[in-house]
Design a protein around this motif. Structure first.
Motif, mmCIF file in Angstrom:
data_model
loop_
_atom_site.group_PDB
_atom_site.id
_atom_site.type_symbol
_atom_site.label_atom_id
_atom_site.label_comp_id
_atom_site.label_asym_id
_atom_site.label_seq_id
_atom_site.Cartn_x
_atom_site.Cartn_y
_atom_site.Cartn_z
ATOM 1 N N ALA A 30 53.610 33.983 45.769
ATOM 2 C CA ALA A 30 54.428 33.987 44.566
ATOM 3 C C ALA A 30 54.645 35.446 43.557
ATOM 4 O O ALA A 30 54.895 35.079 42.844
ATOM 5 N N GLY A 31 53.118 36.272 44.287
ATOM 6 C CA GLY A 31 53.775 37.636 43.666
ATOM 7 C C GLY A 31 52.724 38.575 43.035
ATOM 8 O O GLY A 31 52.441 39.320 42.995
ATOM 9 N N ALA A 32 51.539 37.556 43.031
ATOM 10 C CA ALA A 32 50.378 38.278 43.248
ATOM 11 C C ALA A 32 49.322 39.583 43.869
ATOM 12 O O ALA A 32 50.621 39.434 44.928
ATOM 13 N N SER A 33 49.317 40.836 43.249
ATOM 14 C CA SER A 33 49.624 41.688 44.258
ATOM 15 C C SER A 33 47.698 41.921 45.087
ATOM 16 O O SER A 33 47.202 42.423 46.044
ATOM 17 N N GLY A 34 47.327 40.442 45.098
ATOM 18 C CA GLY A 34 46.038 40.294 45.764
ATOM 19 C C GLY A 34 45.016 39.140 45.169
ATOM 20 O O GLY A 34 45.360 38.305 44.019
ATOM 21 N N PHE A 35 43.822 39.380 45.396
ATOM 22 C CA PHE A 35 43.127 37.938 44.877
ATOM 23 C C PHE A 35 41.899 38.991 45.100
ATOM 24 O O PHE A 35 40.875 39.410 45.767
ATOM 25 N N LEU A 36 40.303 38.581 43.580
ATOM 26 C CA LEU A 36 38.672 38.084 44.087
ATOM 27 C C LEU A 36 37.969 37.045 43.887
ATOM 28 O O LEU A 36 39.129 35.740 43.433
ATOM 29 N N LEU A 37 37.008 37.592 44.064
ATOM 30 C CA LEU A 37 36.341 36.128 44.612
ATOM 31 C C LEU A 37 35.843 36.478 42.505
ATOM 32 O O LEU A 37 35.182 37.145 42.644
ATOM 33 N N LYS A 38 35.482 35.319 42.299
ATOM 34 C CA LYS A 38 34.665 35.529 41.219
ATOM 35 C C LYS A 38 33.735 36.210 40.807
ATOM 36 O O LYS A 38 33.240 35.839 39.803
ATOM 37 N N ASP A 39 32.904 36.158 41.765
ATOM 38 C CA ASP A 39 31.748 36.609 41.489
ATOM 39 C C ASP A 39 31.568 38.259 42.238
ATOM 40 O O ASP A 39 30.195 38.231 42.697
ATOM 41 N N VAL A 40 32.434 38.222 42.353
ATOM 42 C CA VAL A 40 33.085 39.329 42.036
ATOM 43 C C VAL A 40 31.764 40.453 41.479
ATOM 44 O O VAL A 40 31.834 40.135 40.276
ATOM 45 N N PRO A 41 31.012 41.626 42.133
ATOM 46 C CA PRO A 41 30.202 42.663 41.385
ATOM 47 C C PRO A 41 31.229 43.554 40.398
ATOM 48 O O PRO A 41 32.938 43.786 40.608
ATOM 49 N N PRO A 42 31.086 44.061 39.124
ATOM 50 C CA PRO A 42 31.105 44.974 38.476
ATOM 51 C C PRO A 42 31.969 46.197 38.633
ATOM 52 O O PRO A 42 33.502 45.956 38.485
ATOM 53 N N ASP A 43 31.117 46.282 39.708
ATOM 54 C CA ASP A 43 32.146 48.512 39.706
ATOM 55 C C ASP A 43 33.215 47.712 40.666
ATOM 56 O O ASP A 43 34.075 47.902 40.467
ATOM 57 N N GLU A 44 33.191 46.363 41.156
ATOM 58 C CA GLU A 44 34.815 46.132 42.919
ATOM 59 C C GLU A 44 35.495 45.717 41.648
ATOM 60 O O GLU A 44 36.600 46.043 41.694
ATOM 61 N N LEU A 45 35.403 44.917 40.470
ATOM 62 C CA LEU A 45 36.345 44.222 39.253
ATOM 63 C C LEU A 45 36.755 45.663 39.374
ATOM 64 O O LEU A 45 38.053 45.472 39.034
ATOM 65 N N VAL A 46 36.324 46.752 38.755
ATOM 66 C CA VAL A 46 37.162 47.942 37.985
ATOM 67 C C VAL A 46 37.365 48.012 38.778
ATOM 68 O O VAL A 46 38.939 48.895 38.348
ATOM 69 N N GLN A 47 37.174 48.323 39.842
ATOM 70 C CA GLN A 47 38.369 48.920 40.935
ATOM 71 C C GLN A 47 39.232 48.451 41.350
ATOM 72 O O GLN A 47 40.429 49.508 41.822
ATOM 73 N N ALA A 48 39.239 47.162 41.422
ATOM 74 C CA ALA A 48 40.322 46.760 41.653
ATOM 75 C C ALA A 48 41.460 46.456 40.552
ATOM 76 O O ALA A 48 42.826 46.288 41.139
ATOM 77 N N ILE A 49 40.681 46.579 39.421
ATOM 78 C CA ILE A 49 42.300 46.841 38.330
ATOM 79 C C ILE A 49 42.371 48.035 38.695
ATOM 80 O O ILE A 49 43.897 48.861 38.186
#
Length: 227
Positions: free
Chosen positions: A101-120
């Motif tokens: 549909a156009g998403a640039s990727g996906f994250l797990l809801k329990d993603v570690p904080p540093d990985e969430l920030v880096q993903a963004i």
């Protein structure tokens, strides 16, 4: 540059947690929140975020449809929000549809904080956050159960590619990085980047994630068959 983020999740507690994590970063700001897909679309139009952190399962308009509309409506303009889809992985079997549909990727809801920030940060910079190997495993698990997978294959679309570009697409779909592809083909990494760019341009794809999905849909890669 400050990255503007819109949080979309029907659980206020999760939104609060994500906001707490993101607003601790000097280059990230949360510009808004939404509790369902319809509100997410309204907020996206009004706030013009750089990244939308999108839940999949929400009441009313779900995350997949919201992603499709946000990307489609913004496509003609210069500013197209990047959508990062949130999933529990084991439950959201239609996450591939969100990528399509156009998403640039996906994250797990329990993603570690540093990985969430880096993903963004990665997505805001224009790249896809889903590692090719993760995408491959996800597609292996669910491709045969997705209603559109394999049944609408269009192999002739791949005729636009040269033999080497087709080979590169296959290696991308197998989860290889540019460096690994360069080593396999005995060429420079710069040459690989050129081939990857040509593949995306010729096939009208936004990023490597869409390239992996297309490789599965056209039958170039068969789930479970890797070497």
């Amino acid at each position: 540059m400050t990255i503007r983020v819109l949080l979309v999740d029907d659980q206020p507690l999760l939104r609060t947690g994500f906001r707490f994590i993101l607003e601790a970063e000097p280059d990230v700001t949360v510009v808004g929140e939404a509790g369902d897909g319809a509100m997410a679309m309204d907020q996206s139009r009004a706030l013009m975020p750089d990244v939308v952190l999108m839940d999949v399962r929400m009441p009313g308009t779900d995350g997949i449809e919201a992603t499709r509309r946000i990307v489609r409506e913004a496509a003609p303009s210069a500013h197209v929000p990047k959508v990062l889809v949130l999933t529990t992985f084991d439950l959201d079997e239609y996450i591939v549809e969100a990528l399509r549909a156009g998403a640039s990727g996906f994250l797990l809801k329990d993603v570690p904080p540093d990985e969430l920030v880096q993903a963004i940060r990665v997505v805001a910079a224009g790249d896809a956050i889903v590692a090719p190997s993760v995408t491959r495993r996800l597609l292996d698990r669910f491709a045969t159960r997705l209603p559109s997978a394999h049944r609408q294959a269009t192999p002739t679309r791949l005729d636009r590619l040269t033999e080497r570009e087709l080979e590169v697409l296959g290696l991308i779909a197998k989860g290889m990085s540019n460096a690994e592809i360069a080593a396999r083909l005995v060429v420079s990494e710069t040459t690989v980047k050129t081939h990857v760019g040509n593949v995306l341009t010729k096939l009208g794809l936004r990023d490597r994630v869409q390239a992996v999905v297309l490789a599965y849909e056209t039958g170039l890669i068969v789930p479970g068959a890797f070497s």
